[in-house]
Write an enzyme that holds these catalytic residues in place. Structure first.
Site, mmCIF file in Angstrom:
data_model
loop_
_atom_site.group_PDB
_atom_site.id
_atom_site.type_symbol
_atom_site.label_atom_id
_atom_site.label_comp_id
_atom_site.label_asym_id
_atom_site.label_seq_id
_atom_site.Cartn_x
_atom_site.Cartn_y
_atom_site.Cartn_z
ATOM 1 N N HIS A 1 0.861 -1.184 0.000
ATOM 2 C CA HIS A 1 0.000 0.000 0.000
ATOM 3 C C HIS A 1 0.892 1.226 0.000
ATOM 4 C CE1 HIS A 1 -3.753 2.258 0.773
ATOM 5 N NE2 HIS A 1 -2.924 3.105 1.379
ATOM 6 N N CYS A 2 0.746 2.062 -1.018
ATOM 7 C CA CYS A 2 1.610 3.226 -1.174
ATOM 8 C C CYS A 2 0.885 4.481 -0.689
ATOM 9 C CB CYS A 2 2.018 3.391 -2.641
ATOM 10 S SG CYS A 2 3.052 4.835 -2.932
ATOM 11 N N PRO A 3 1.395 5.147 0.340
ATOM 12 C CA PRO A 3 0.728 6.365 0.818
ATOM 13 C C PRO A 3 0.823 7.519 -0.165
ATOM 14 C CG PRO A 3 2.820 6.050 1.948
ATOM 15 C CD PRO A 3 2.596 4.820 1.131
ATOM 16 N N ASN B 1 -2.012 7.001 -2.318
ATOM 17 C CA ASN B 1 -3.186 6.751 -1.486
ATOM 18 C C ASN B 1 -3.966 5.540 -1.996
ATOM 19 O OD1 ASN B 1 -4.748 7.530 0.796
ATOM 20 N ND2 ASN B 1 -6.332 8.289 -0.575
ATOM 21 N N ASN B 2 -3.248 4.529 -2.422
ATOM 22 C CA ASN B 2 -3.874 3.321 -2.952
ATOM 23 C C ASN B 2 -2.854 2.199 -2.915
ATOM 24 O OD1 ASN B 2 -5.834 1.682 -4.102
ATOM 25 N ND2 ASN B 2 -6.389 3.187 -5.666
#
Length: 442
Positions: free
Chosen positions: A159-161, A164-165
């Site tokens: 999950h990549c901040p 945001n997905n």
């Protein structure tokens, strides 16, 4: 939806749970709606919008570097005077367009999600799959449940901040292309920043017998089309720092992503493979674990993610595998690791309250400074809580909080890090007497 939930079954510790009652199903639906609305990966209107910080920072860096590079190009290398200036300006615009195109595709196309309540067509295959109590369905091969998105993600990498997905099956190529283009564009911008500052400062330097003076008020030889003042110099210097930092940080992420893509893995699957080797070595089973999705050559693995159409191969549920493996080779290994994790877990009881802070100063300086550098959550503790610890460091531990039956029914699971000084080992725990447990946790 509710009718499906009445007959939904979940597996806990290898045993099937009885069908849900109408009241339990309604409770689960309400909990599910609350979790989805609270998800940062989904834009919902619940009184007010929560602005994700990651994309704001990422887009701000792109905007600052691109804007300053365009302005400095006009000062340093006016695009209408020479062919080189025109090429430089067009390339700069090209980087910006390509970076934003891949960034927004990675964000809005999404990784692809396993349908809620999904189950394999062949019911016999369900025994080789893990059951997700949140999504009320089975996890397809290569899928994992994301706590941030509250969905089971196809071929989840992480999950990549910043987008945001999740990075997964459908957007892996877009995400990796963004990681390639961002350092290239920032490198070009950094060259423009350096040349602009060099040429402008050189025209303003006067050398004396014992001093060197810089006059920022005017240029000695010619006046540029745009003024280059002290604020402009400071802004260019700031943009240069952002560009160099982005080039180094994002470039390292690109190298990591390409390493796993060329082996047709994800970051999670690389960790699963390492744990498989550790499990085989620990128990001396003599198994020969072969990663099932490595197709043999880097080119074949590369084409599984990058295609001319932009869409990856496959439907996210069924995958091409190694000749010596089958569709559920990795899922069976995950089930073995899950069972091994339960065997090695050690039961602890909370002796101090803990509010779930990332860096709790009240728990000691060592606990404060040695906090785990991970996105995994911290779990608050109340004196008397029971936790099943599965791993840890000298100052922190990771485990699952033992919940009551009501929370178990609706699929709640509380797990994360907590300070080691807040808990004590339960001496009556039978699993604690196993030497393998002590070796794993202590």
């Amino acid at each position: 939806m509710e009718r499906m939930l009445l007959f939904a079954t979940a597996r806990n510790n290898g045993t099937r749970r009885a069908p849900m009652t109408q009241e339990q199903a309604s409770c689960w639906v309400l909990r599910r709606r609350e979790k989805i609305c609270a998800s940062p990966a989904l834009l919902t209107l619940q009184g007010s919008k929560t602005v994700p910080l990651g994309p704001v920072i990422a887009l701000s860096v792109i905007a600052i570097c691109s804007t300053m590079a365009i302005l400095d190009s006009i000062i340093w290398y006016w695009p209408l005077d020479t062919t080189g200036g025109s090429i430089n300006f067009i390339m700069l615009l090209n980087w910006t367009v390509l970076i934003l195109y891949n960034y927004f595709n990675a964000m809005f196309v999404g990784p692809g999600y396993i349908p809620l309540g999904w189950k394999p067509e062949n019911q016999l295959e369900a025994q080789y799959l893990q059951y997700c109590r949140v999504c009320q369905g089975y996890k397809a091969p290569r899928s994992h449940h994301c706590r941030k998105c509250n969905r089971c993600v196809m071929k989840m990498d992480h999950h990549c901040p910043w987008i945001n997905n999740c990075c997964g099956h459908l957007n892996h190529a877009y995400f990796t292309s963004f990681l390639l283009l961002a350092p290239m564009g920032c490198s070009h911008a950094a060259i423009i920043f350096i040349m602009t500052m060099y040429t402008q400062l050189y025209e303003r330097i006067s050398f004396g017998w014992s001093t060197v003076k810089i006059d920022m008020s005017a240029v000695r030889q010619f006046q540029p089309l745009m003024p280059f003042s002290v604020p402009a110099f400071a802004a260019t210097l700031f943009a240069l720092g952002l560009a160099l930092g982005t080039t180094i940080a994002v470039g390292m992420l690109f190298a990591i992503q390409m390493k796993v893509i060329l082996r047709n893995k994800t970051s999670i699957e690389s960790w699963i493979e390492e744990k498989a080797k550790d499990r085989i070595q620990h128990y001396q089973t003599g198994e020969d674990f072969i990663f099932p999705y490595d197709l043999g050559t880097r080119w074949l693995n590369f084409k599984q993610v990058f295609t001319w159409t932009g869409s990856p191969k496959g439907d996210g549920l069924v995958w091409p595998v190694h000749p010596k493996c089958h569709q559920h080779t990795l899922t069976i290994e995950q089930l073995k690791q899950k069972a091994d994790k339960r065997v090695r877990s050690v039961q602890y009881q909370a002796v101090e309250d803990y509010n779930g802070a990332c860096c709790p100063l009240s728990k000691g300086l060592q606990t404060f400074f040695r906090t785990p550098c991970t996105e995994e959550p911290r779990i608050p503790l109340i004196k008397g809580d029971t936790i099943l610890a599965t791993r840890g460091t000298k100052w922190w531990m990771y485990g699952d909080k033992v919940l009551n039956e009501e929370h178990n029914i609706v699929g709640d699971r509380v797990r994360g890090w907590f300070p080691r000084r807040c808990v004590e080992k339960c001496h009556y725990d039978t699993a604690a007497s196993d030497s393998t447990s002590d070796k794993k946790v202590n």
